[in-house]
Write a protein that holds these residues in place. Structure first.
Motif, short mmCIF file in Angstrom:
data_model
loop_
_atom_site.label_atom_id
_atom_site.label_comp_id
_atom_site.label_asym_id
_atom_site.label_seq_id
_atom_site.Cartn_x
_atom_site.Cartn_y
_atom_site.Cartn_z
N SER A 112 0.54 -1.15 -0.20
CA SER A 112 0.08 -0.36 0.29
C SER A 112 1.17 1.16 -0.26
N LYS A 113 2.19 1.57 0.67
CA LYS A 113 2.76 2.68 0.12
C LYS A 113 3.30 2.84 -0.43
N ASP A 114 4.18 1.49 -1.08
CA ASP A 114 4.69 1.45 -2.79
C ASP A 114 3.34 2.35 -3.50
N ARG A 115 1.86 1.50 -3.77
CA ARG A 115 0.93 2.58 -4.09
C ARG A 115 1.21 3.63 -4.10
N GLU A 116 1.51 4.29 -2.69
CA GLU A 116 0.84 5.83 -2.24
C GLU A 116 2.09 6.24 -3.42
N LEU A 117 3.19 6.13 -3.07
CA LEU A 117 4.52 6.40 -3.57
C LEU A 117 4.28 6.66 -4.57
N GLU A 118 3.88 5.36 -5.50
CA GLU A 118 4.19 5.35 -7.31
C GLU A 118 3.10 6.91 -7.26
N LEU A 119 1.80 7.08 -6.74
CA LEU A 119 0.84 8.04 -7.56
C LEU A 119 1.38 8.95 -7.10
N ARG A 120 2.37 9.65 -5.78
CA ARG A 120 2.59 10.57 -5.92
C ARG A 120 4.13 10.69 -6.55
N ARG A 121 4.71 9.57 -7.27
CA ARG A 121 5.63 10.37 -8.12
C ARG A 121 4.47 10.84 -9.36
N ARG A 122 3.54 9.63 -9.87
CA ARG A 122 2.88 10.10 -10.81
C ARG A 122 2.53 11.55 -10.56
N LEU A 123 2.07 11.58 -9.81
CA LEU A 123 0.73 13.21 -9.61
C LEU A 123 1.95 14.25 -9.76
N ALA A 124 3.51 13.97 -9.42
CA ALA A 124 4.39 15.15 -9.14
C ALA A 124 4.94 15.36 -11.26
N ALA A 125 4.56 14.24 -11.24
CA ALA A 125 5.46 14.24 -13.05
C ALA A 125 4.55 14.48 -13.64
N LEU A 126 2.84 14.19 -13.29
CA LEU A 126 1.79 14.41 -14.32
C LEU A 126 1.01 16.14 -14.21
N GLY A 127 1.68 16.50 -12.47
CA GLY A 127 1.88 17.85 -12.51
C GLY A 127 2.31 18.98 -12.76
N GLU A 128 4.14 18.54 -13.13
CA GLU A 128 4.80 19.69 -14.03
C GLU A 128 4.02 19.72 -15.34
N LEU A 129 4.06 18.43 -16.24
CA LEU A 129 4.26 18.57 -17.38
C LEU A 129 2.08 19.26 -17.82
N ALA A 130 1.46 18.99 -16.55
CA ALA A 130 0.43 19.30 -17.50
C ALA A 130 0.12 21.00 -16.97
N ALA A 131 1.22 20.88 -15.76
CA ALA A 131 1.00 22.34 -15.77
C ALA A 131 1.53 23.93 -17.07
N GLY A 132 2.63 22.99 -17.97
CA GLY A 132 3.34 23.16 -18.35
C GLY A 132 2.20 23.65 -19.97
#
Ligand code: ADP
Length: 297
Positions: free
Chosen positions: A54-74
């Motif tokens: 479950s922590k792995d899933r959370e970490l993965e979600l956080r990583r994806r959100l951070a990457a997505l956040g940057e891309l999406a903002a651009g």
């Protein structure tokens, strides 16, 4: 000495006879204890594995959100400027068509403007995913909840759903960004109103389970969250709605984490979904200085 053992190592039921029987009993006793220890350890390993997954899933979600956040903002940033120009020119065109009494052209322009408004919503949602500095301040919950109740009124009326606030009058201050918190709560209540059948109630309940923690729960009487969807609802673009963006809960999760809080989802024992915001309480000193937060969305 034969037959001499420590009291704890001997089975209380066994009477020592100093012979092979004693040794056998001792052996079985030790083997039994080893077996139980082994089983307990296996259980603990299974629990830790689950926690890790479950922590792995959370970490993965956080990583994806951070990457997505940057891309999406651009991307959203690039789309926002031409979109603003399209909005401006379609407004001018609308005025000219109105002045020239071009009714059929006006109808087409209204359709174009509805499309522009939909794109604008996605752009705004996507920009909200971007990591940016938020002003965290002591924020009394009462005014935020009042603003949420106003903002969700059309969605509640549309779905024939009642809103009940519990603990709002005595709600303490939390450390948050008022506009972000309001946005999260509006999204949760609108989702709840869309999930729950007409004639039922959506409840927003505030409690303080610990001195440093404030909980805000949004509860509905809908079908709840199926097990196979529960892990995916915070994923970007996950939606089961025909016209959903699947960004509301992603943004909510990201914002609440930025406040140092947590957003979790589950089901009520009586049926229906429950979303729980765990927020850091504003410190007592800060509470004294707390002023109503601006209601900016
Ligand atoms: P959207 O509302 O655009 O679909 P969200 O991220 O807000 O995006 O929600 C994602 C999905 O989570 C929804 O499409 C729905 O399947 C599920 N969901 C959210 N809130 C609830 C709720 N209160 N009850 C049942 N399902 C829900």
């Amino acid at each position: 000495m034969p037959g001499e053992r420590s009291g704890t190592a001997t089975s209380p039921a066994a009477a020592p006879d100093g012979g092979l029987g004693d040794v056998l009993r001792e052996y079985l006793d030790v083997a039994g204890r080893l077996q139980r220890t082994h089983e307990a350890l296996q259980g603990e390993i299974a629990r830790l594995r689950q926690e890790l997954a479950s922590k792995d899933r959370e970490l993965e979600l956080r990583r994806r959100l951070a990457a997505l956040g940057e891309l999406a903002a651009g991307v959203a940033h690039e789309v926002r400027n031409p979109l603003g120009a399209i909005q401006l020119y379609s407004g001018l065109l609308r005025n000219q068509c109105r002045a020239a009494n071009l009714g059929s052209a006006l109808q087409l322009i209204e359709k174009i403007e509805a499309g522009i408004a939909a794109i604008d919503t996605v752009v705004k949602d996507t920009l909200a995913l971007a990591p940016r500095d938020r002003r965290l301040a002591p924020c009394p919950l009462g005014p935020v909840l009042a603003a949420v109740a106003d903002a969700v009124r059309p969605a509640l009326d549309r779905n024939g759903v009642r809103l009940v606030m519990q603990g709002a009058e005595t709600a303490p201050a939390v450390r948050a960004d008022a506009a972000g918190l309001q946005r999260v709560l509006v999204n949760l209540v609108v989702n709840a109103a869309e999930a729950t059948p007409a004639g039922t109630t959506v409840t927003v309940a505030v409690s303080r389970p610990a001195e440093e923690l404030v909980e805000v729960q949004v509860l509905d009487e809908g079908p709840g969250l199926p097990d196979d969807l529960r892990d995916r609802i915070f994923d970007p673009f996950f939606t089961t709605k025909e016209h959903g963006t699947g960004l509301g809960l992603t943004i909510a999760h990201r914002l609440i984490e930025a406040f140092g809080g947590r957003l979790s989802a589950g089901n009520r024992p009586s049926g229906g979904a429950v979303f729980t915001l765990a927020l850091p309480a504003a410190s007592p000193d800060a509470d004294e200085r707390a002023t109503p937060c601006p209601n900016a969305a």
